[in-house]
Scaffold this active site. Structure first.
Site, mmCIF file in Angstrom:
data_model
loop_
_atom_site.group_PDB
_atom_site.id
_atom_site.type_symbol
_atom_site.label_atom_id
_atom_site.label_comp_id
_atom_site.label_asym_id
_atom_site.label_seq_id
_atom_site.Cartn_x
_atom_site.Cartn_y
_atom_site.Cartn_z
ATOM 1 N N LYS A 67 0.848 -1.262 -0.156
ATOM 2 C CA LYS A 67 -0.108 -0.111 0.023
ATOM 3 C C LYS A 67 0.875 1.349 -0.095
ATOM 4 O O LYS A 67 0.676 2.154 -0.802
ATOM 5 C CB LYS A 67 -0.957 -0.075 1.229
ATOM 6 C CG LYS A 67 -1.498 1.171 1.533
ATOM 7 C CD LYS A 67 -2.468 1.373 2.841
ATOM 8 C CE LYS A 67 -1.738 1.796 4.086
ATOM 9 N NZ LYS A 67 -1.669 3.145 4.141
ATOM 10 N N ASN A 68 1.954 1.536 0.992
ATOM 11 C CA ASN A 68 2.541 2.704 1.123
ATOM 12 C C ASN A 68 3.647 2.795 -0.014
ATOM 13 O O ASN A 68 4.027 4.027 -0.224
ATOM 14 C CB ASN A 68 3.605 2.553 2.337
ATOM 15 C CG ASN A 68 2.499 2.831 3.824
ATOM 16 O OD1 ASN A 68 0.942 2.947 3.409
ATOM 17 N ND2 ASN A 68 3.141 2.761 4.754
ATOM 18 N N ARG B 46 -4.790 10.815 4.143
ATOM 19 C CA ARG B 46 -3.956 11.851 4.262
ATOM 20 C C ARG B 46 -3.071 12.020 3.297
ATOM 21 O O ARG B 46 -2.356 12.928 2.907
ATOM 22 C CB ARG B 46 -3.042 11.552 5.635
ATOM 23 C CG ARG B 46 -4.215 12.090 6.830
ATOM 24 C CD ARG B 46 -3.374 11.710 8.033
ATOM 25 N NE ARG B 46 -1.867 12.187 7.977
ATOM 26 C CZ ARG B 46 -1.686 13.577 8.067
ATOM 27 N NH1 ARG B 46 -2.642 14.590 8.480
ATOM 28 N NH2 ARG B 46 -0.627 14.117 7.886
ATOM 29 N N CYS C 263 -5.171 13.114 12.669
ATOM 30 C CA CYS C 263 -5.831 11.765 12.514
ATOM 31 C C CYS C 263 -5.821 11.029 13.931
ATOM 32 O O CYS C 263 -4.987 11.560 15.107
ATOM 33 C CB CYS C 263 -5.250 11.180 11.386
ATOM 34 S SG CYS C 263 -3.387 10.501 11.666
ATOM 35 N N ARG D 293 0.368 14.935 12.949
ATOM 36 C CA ARG D 293 0.773 14.791 11.378
ATOM 37 C C ARG D 293 0.873 15.809 10.576
ATOM 38 O O ARG D 293 0.168 15.836 9.823
ATOM 39 C CB ARG D 293 0.053 13.718 10.942
ATOM 40 C CG ARG D 293 0.192 12.267 11.560
ATOM 41 C CD ARG D 293 -0.619 10.988 10.857
ATOM 42 N NE ARG D 293 0.184 10.410 9.868
ATOM 43 C CZ ARG D 293 -0.016 9.242 9.257
ATOM 44 N NH1 ARG D 293 -1.079 8.926 9.673
ATOM 45 N NH2 ARG D 293 0.596 8.841 8.204
ATOM 46 N N PRO D 294 1.482 17.047 10.972
ATOM 47 C CA PRO D 294 1.433 18.153 10.111
ATOM 48 C C PRO D 294 2.441 17.755 8.884
ATOM 49 O O PRO D 294 3.036 16.882 8.617
ATOM 50 C CB PRO D 294 2.428 19.220 11.018
ATOM 51 C CG PRO D 294 3.321 18.220 12.099
ATOM 52 C CD PRO D 294 2.425 17.137 12.084
ATOM 53 N N VAL D 295 2.327 19.096 7.679
ATOM 54 C CA VAL D 295 2.979 18.735 6.607
ATOM 55 C C VAL D 295 4.079 19.781 6.467
ATOM 56 O O VAL D 295 4.621 20.298 5.255
ATOM 57 C CB VAL D 295 2.173 18.628 5.067
ATOM 58 C CG1 VAL D 295 1.536 17.110 5.250
ATOM 59 C CG2 VAL D 295 1.182 19.848 5.351
ATOM 60 N N ASP D 296 4.645 20.289 7.476
ATOM 61 C CA ASP D 296 5.501 21.273 7.431
ATOM 62 C C ASP D 296 6.857 21.187 6.722
ATOM 63 O O ASP D 296 7.427 22.092 5.877
ATOM 64 C CB ASP D 296 5.725 22.188 8.853
ATOM 65 C CG ASP D 296 6.302 20.957 9.681
ATOM 66 O OD1 ASP D 296 5.718 20.005 9.857
ATOM 67 O OD2 ASP D 296 7.565 21.467 10.357
ATOM 68 N N ASP E 165 4.558 0.993 12.018
ATOM 69 C CA ASP E 165 3.289 0.262 11.532
ATOM 70 C C ASP E 165 3.493 -1.033 11.883
ATOM 71 O O ASP E 165 2.379 -1.821 11.538
ATOM 72 C CB ASP E 165 3.455 0.534 10.080
ATOM 73 C CG ASP E 165 2.860 1.695 9.515
ATOM 74 O OD1 ASP E 165 2.539 2.643 10.241
ATOM 75 O OD2 ASP E 165 3.041 1.944 8.220
ATOM 76 N N ILE F 111 7.655 7.630 16.713
ATOM 77 C CA ILE F 111 7.073 8.381 15.480
ATOM 78 C C ILE F 111 5.944 9.019 15.678
ATOM 79 O O ILE F 111 6.155 10.429 15.256
ATOM 80 C CB ILE F 111 7.125 7.353 14.276
ATOM 81 C CG1 ILE F 111 8.410 6.223 14.439
ATOM 82 C CG2 ILE F 111 6.850 7.892 12.963
ATOM 83 C CD1 ILE F 111 9.719 7.032 13.861
ATOM 84 N N ARG G 67 -8.379 -0.162 4.563
ATOM 85 C CA ARG G 67 -7.605 0.545 3.973
ATOM 86 C C ARG G 67 -6.217 0.069 3.447
ATOM 87 O O ARG G 67 -5.602 0.649 2.660
ATOM 88 C CB ARG G 67 -7.335 1.929 4.959
ATOM 89 C CG ARG G 67 -8.652 2.938 5.159
ATOM 90 C CD ARG G 67 -8.137 4.186 5.786
ATOM 91 N NE ARG G 67 -6.726 4.410 5.380
ATOM 92 C CZ ARG G 67 -5.701 4.742 6.044
ATOM 93 N NH1 ARG G 67 -5.870 4.915 7.396
ATOM 94 N NH2 ARG G 67 -4.563 5.464 5.716
#
Ligand code: UD1
Length: 420
Positions: A22-23, A91, A115, A120-123, A305, A327, A397
């Site tokens: 998936k990833n 996301r 979530c 989980r920012p995207v900075d 994970d 993490i 998912r």
């Protein structure tokens, strides 16, 4: 809404074939945005997140065909907006930002919220793309990025290794003008798979799998056919299933070379894992299972994970051990559900002390996220009596046909409607 109904206590025996990752599939399919011609992907898992990615490509104007593990993305007009309704369900939609900016010079992507497993920012994604010449505004919950003169190569050092950040910027750098050097990048095997795909399309990338990636921008990327790598997290989950049920499983297409940290820990915990001609053979050793300490880290460390699933193994093992989550800040949502099944786990901050040697008993439990859901399925397989895992849309998912695969090796698991 569906649930899994599981009658536990059956040792699993047989062969399971590992699906495409998936990833790896998500960023690699997203990378088709940066490609001019038709792209064909094989070994694509049939998952909810893949369907969401295809919907996103459709919204961006791409025609996409999906048939039995093969996805074909046709060349077509590109839109530039990833809407909230889609991003909120996945996301990873934010991964379209880099390739859209590179291709169109403009992108509008809904800002992903928090979530269940953390903020989980995207900075890191944004500051790296800014160094390449993009300018961002936040408008009505959307990140609006522009780079009318195109992206240019830059020297970028991430504050810490981020998987999505590395992927987003890597895709953008392929079409930027000049050289981009990315330092302190994530080294996950899925990033190597993405780089290999991009190279197949004509990108010039070196260093994938190390902490520094160097990219020489090219004018265009051409189409290709590409097979997605197998899923190391799905494989790890089935290794645990063999251990906690006292069975023996042979995993075909298991990417064991990318799973050293998990395989080493499972061996320390008393599992026998053998690489054979046919695949990876796994069972609990003669001496039974014992608890070991485990601490999540970026690759090649122990993957976050697999943390929830490994915790289930510890619940079924002798002794006690500490699980440290480094993490994500809120990734122990499965603990209270496991406690309801008889587990003895105490959480302090980012650590969980697990006292093993308890017989788990079936109970109605609720999945809070993908891997927490997988852990509850494992606990249900190991437990005495009946477990109902609710909200399995989280599990859908990321695990292809999970109930069918487990049933085929003897598990008593079925999918039922919540009201059944
Ligand atoms: C990816 C995986 C996910 C896995 C995670 C860590 C996909 C689709 N998802 O998620 O399954 O659990 O890697 O292995 O591949 N962070 C920031 N700012 C940023 C980016 C990240 O603070 O700009 C933080 C995150 O909140 C998190 C940590 O960094 O605490 C790691 O996140 P990251 O490696 O980016 O994970 P994802 O790409 O979201």
């Amino acid at each position: 809404m569906d649930s899994f109904l599981i009658q536990g206590g059956v040792p699993l025996r047989g062969v399971i074939s590992i699906s495409g990752s998936k990833n790896a599939a998500l960023p690699i399919i997203m990378a088709s945005i940066a490609v001019d011609d038709e792209v064909t992907y094989t070994n694509v898992p049939d998952l909810r997140d893949i369907h969401t990615t295809i919907r996103l490509l459709n919204i961006l104007g791409r025609e996409v065909g999906l048939e039995q593990g093969t996805v074909r993305v046709k060349n077509g007009v590109l839109g530039m907006e990833a809407p909230y309704d889609l991003v909120k369900t996945m996301r990873a939609s934010v991964l379209c930002l880099g390739p859209l900016l590179a291709r169109l010079g403009e992108a509008k992507v809904s800002l992903p919220g928090g979530c269940a497993i953390g903020a989980r920012p995207v900075d890191q994604h944004l500051s790296a793309l800014e160094k390449m010449g993009a300018v961002f505004d936040l408008e009505n919950g959307y990140i609006h990025g522009r780079c009318p003169d195109g992206l240019r190569g830059a020297q970028i050092r991430f504050d810490f290794p981020t998987v999505g950040g590395t992927e987003n910027v890597l895709m953008a750098a392929c079409l930027a003008k000049g050289e981009t050097v990315l330092e302190n990048v994530a080294r996950e095997p899925e990033i190597v798979d993405l780089a290999n795909f991009l190279i197949r399309c004509g990108a010039r990338i070196e260093g994938q799998g190390t902490t520094m990636i160097r990219v020489q921008g090219v004018d265009r990327l051409h189409g290709c056919t590409y097979a997605i790598m197998p899923d190391r997290i799905e494989a790890g989950t089935f290794l645990v299933a063999a251990g906690v049920t006292g069975g023996e499983l042979l995993l075909k297409n298991c990417p064991v070379e990318d799973m050293s940290a998990v395989v080493d820990k499972l061996r320390d915990a008393g599992m026998v894992i053998e690489e054979t001609e046919e695949g990876v053979l796994a069972r609990a050793g003669e001496g039974g299972l014992r608890c070991v300490d485990v601490s999540t880290r970026p690759h090649p460390g122990f993957p976050t994970d697999m943390q929830a699933q490994f915790m289930v193994l510890m619940c079924c093992a002798q002794g006690s051990g500490l699980v440290e989550e480094n993490i994500f800040e809120n990734r122990f949502m499965h603990v209270q559900e496991l406690v309801r099944m008889g587990a003895d786990i105490h959480v302090t901050g980012s650590s969980a002390m697990v006292r093993g040697g308890r017989r788990l008993t079936g109970a109605p439990v609720m999945a809070s996220d993908l891997r927490a859901g997988a852990a509850l399925v494992l606990a249900g397989l190991a437990a005495e009596g009946e477990t109902r895992v609710q909200r399995i849309y989280h599990v859908d998912r990321g695990y292809e046909h999970l109930a069918d695969k487990l049933s085929a090796v003897g598990a008593r698991i079925r999918r039922v409607k919540e009201e059944d």
